[in-house]
Design a protein around this motif. Sequence first.
Motif, PDB file in Angstrom:
ATOM      1  N   TYR A  50       0.799  -1.229   0.000  1.00 39.82           N
ATOM      2  CA  TYR A  50       0.000   0.000   0.000  1.00 39.82           C
ATOM      3  C   TYR A  50       0.828   1.274   0.000  1.00 39.82           C
ATOM      4  CZ  TYR A  50      -3.493  -3.497   0.826  1.00 39.82           C
ATOM      5  OH  TYR A  50      -4.261  -4.611   0.696  1.00 39.82           O
ATOM      6  N   GLU A  51       2.072   1.192  -0.413  1.00 47.17           N
ATOM      7  CA  GLU A  51       2.828   2.419  -0.625  1.00 47.17           C
ATOM      8  C   GLU A  51       2.371   3.041  -1.927  1.00 47.17           C
ATOM      9  OE1 GLU A  51       6.796   1.124   1.901  1.00 47.17           O
ATOM     10  OE2 GLU A  51       6.927   1.293  -0.285  1.00 47.17           O
ATOM     11  N   PRO A  52       1.880   4.277  -1.888  1.00 53.02           N
ATOM     12  CA  PRO A  52       1.214   4.858  -3.054  1.00 53.02           C
ATOM     13  C   PRO A  52       2.181   5.215  -4.175  1.00 53.02           C
ATOM     14  CG  PRO A  52       1.462   6.487  -1.328  1.00 53.02           C
ATOM     15  CD  PRO A  52       1.924   5.188  -0.742  1.00 53.02           C
ATOM     16  N   ALA A  53       1.739   4.996  -5.385  1.00 48.54           N
ATOM     17  CA  ALA A  53       2.508   5.398  -6.561  1.00 48.54           C
ATOM     18  C   ALA A  53       2.289   6.882  -6.815  1.00 48.54           C
ATOM     19  CB  ALA A  53       2.057   4.593  -7.782  1.00 48.54           C
ATOM     20  N   GLY A  54       3.248   7.520  -7.487  1.00 48.70           N
ATOM     21  CA  GLY A  54       3.102   8.922  -7.839  1.00 48.70           C
ATOM     22  C   GLY A  54       3.329   9.885  -6.701  1.00 48.70           C
ATOM     23  N   ARG A  55       3.887   9.411  -5.595  1.00 53.35           N
ATOM     24  CA  ARG A  55       4.211  10.258  -4.458  1.00 53.35           C
ATOM     25  C   ARG A  55       5.637   9.937  -4.010  1.00 53.35           C
ATOM     26  NH1 ARG A  55      -1.285  11.685  -2.051  1.00 53.35           N
ATOM     27  NH2 ARG A  55      -2.760  10.233  -2.998  1.00 53.35           N
ATOM     28  N   VAL A  56       6.240  10.834  -3.268  1.00 54.12           N
ATOM     29  CA  VAL A  56       7.576  10.604  -2.729  1.00 54.12           C
ATOM     30  C   VAL A  56       7.409   9.876  -1.398  1.00 54.12           C
ATOM     31  CG1 VAL A  56       9.711  11.664  -1.918  1.00 54.12           C
ATOM     32  CG2 VAL A  56       8.459  12.672  -3.851  1.00 54.12           C
ATOM     33  N   VAL A  57       7.876   8.635  -1.328  1.00 48.84           N
ATOM     34  CA  VAL A  57       7.631   7.797  -0.155  1.00 48.84           C
ATOM     35  C   VAL A  57       8.954   7.390   0.485  1.00 48.84           C
ATOM     36  CG1 VAL A  57       6.621   5.639   0.686  1.00 48.84           C
ATOM     37  CG2 VAL A  57       5.499   6.901  -1.171  1.00 48.84           C
ATOM     38  N   LEU A  58       9.003   7.481   1.803  1.00 48.56           N
ATOM     39  CA  LEU A  58      10.086   6.912   2.603  1.00 48.56           C
ATOM     40  C   LEU A  58       9.448   5.906   3.544  1.00 48.56           C
ATOM     41  CD1 LEU A  58      13.033   6.806   3.640  1.00 48.56           C
ATOM     42  CD2 LEU A  58      12.407   8.615   5.264  1.00 48.56           C
ATOM     43  N   ALA A  59      10.001   4.693   3.602  1.00 47.92           N
ATOM     44  CA  ALA A  59       9.461   3.648   4.456  1.00 47.92           C
ATOM     45  C   ALA A  59      10.357   3.437   5.668  1.00 47.92           C
ATOM     46  CB  ALA A  59       9.345   2.348   3.664  1.00 47.92           C
ATOM     47  N   CYS A  60       9.743   3.020   6.771  1.00 46.36           N
ATOM     48  CA  CYS A  60      10.542   2.643   7.934  1.00 46.36           C
ATOM     49  C   CYS A  60       9.872   1.479   8.651  1.00 46.36           C
ATOM     50  CB  CYS A  60      10.757   3.826   8.870  1.00 46.36           C
ATOM     51  SG  CYS A  60       9.270   4.470   9.646  1.00 46.36           S
ATOM     52  N   ASP A  61      10.708   0.606   9.213  1.00 45.36           N
ATOM     53  CA  ASP A  61      10.231  -0.569   9.924  1.00 45.36           C
ATOM     54  C   ASP A  61      11.361  -1.044  10.834  1.00 45.36           C
ATOM     55  OD1 ASP A  61       7.761  -2.738   9.416  1.00 45.36           O
ATOM     56  OD2 ASP A  61       9.570  -3.631  10.289  1.00 45.36           O
ATOM     57  N   PRO A  62      11.057  -1.584  12.011  1.00 43.51           N
ATOM     58  CA  PRO A  62      12.135  -2.031  12.906  1.00 43.51           C
ATOM     59  C   PRO A  62      12.663  -3.425  12.599  1.00 43.51           C
ATOM     60  CG  PRO A  62      10.025  -2.291  13.990  1.00 43.51           C
ATOM     61  CD  PRO A  62       9.740  -1.624  12.671  1.00 43.51           C
TER      62      PRO A  62
END
Length: 253
Positions: A50-62
Amino acid sequence: MDTESTDPYAHFAPGYGRHRRPDPRIAACVDEALGDARRVLNVGAGAGSYEPAGRVVLACDPSPAMLAQRPAGAAPAIRAEAEALPVADRVVDAALAVLTVHHWRDPAAGLAELVRVSRRQVVLTWDPDVMRRFWLVADYLPGIADAEAGLATLDVVVATLAGLGQQVAVRPVPVPADCTDGFLAAHWARPHAYLDPGVRAAASGLARLPEPVVDAAVARLADDLATGRWHWRYGAVAAGSSADLGYRLVVAR
């Protein structure tokens, strides 16, 4: 060093990316909830659903085990806990948290961090009062509902965000009968799927129950499917195209 002892998600991470493929209809609900946000921080991102396309995304997880399953071409990701996001105040337009808050060590602190770093917060969670009526929980594994009583789900998310001064709206997220994701209730119309150990391992609500309890329930479900009892009881429900199983999008700003 034992990976599972240092990574609490390692025990259900294997195969997670294969079974937890984002459903495009749910993805559309998430994308709409993000509004005009251009920069998005995906907190508790896991394998990247569900990380959206067409946007600037940074992901984080432990979890290293979860981050390792992110596909090629996914958004850049960092290892970080929700309770201590390594980004500046209001640096992103929206903070996204998809079926993750109940895993956080300190949900209140994590939600406060979402508010600190963003002007909009979008959280996918569920209403346990609705979920407990789902046939798998109600008739086969009521222990899921008992375990959920102590988790940070809909009421906690709404109350915490409102207490932080946010305006909060709640939107239902229907689950399609042919949902491509593999969260707990995704197979509501395909009961045979729950007989698959890989499917069960990818749903934390099942993976965290004692194995003998799950094995007994699955054996009973298999027998009910073989004899037709399940279809006699739930066939009419399973004929629908979608169902409200309690999943909710909380949108705050």
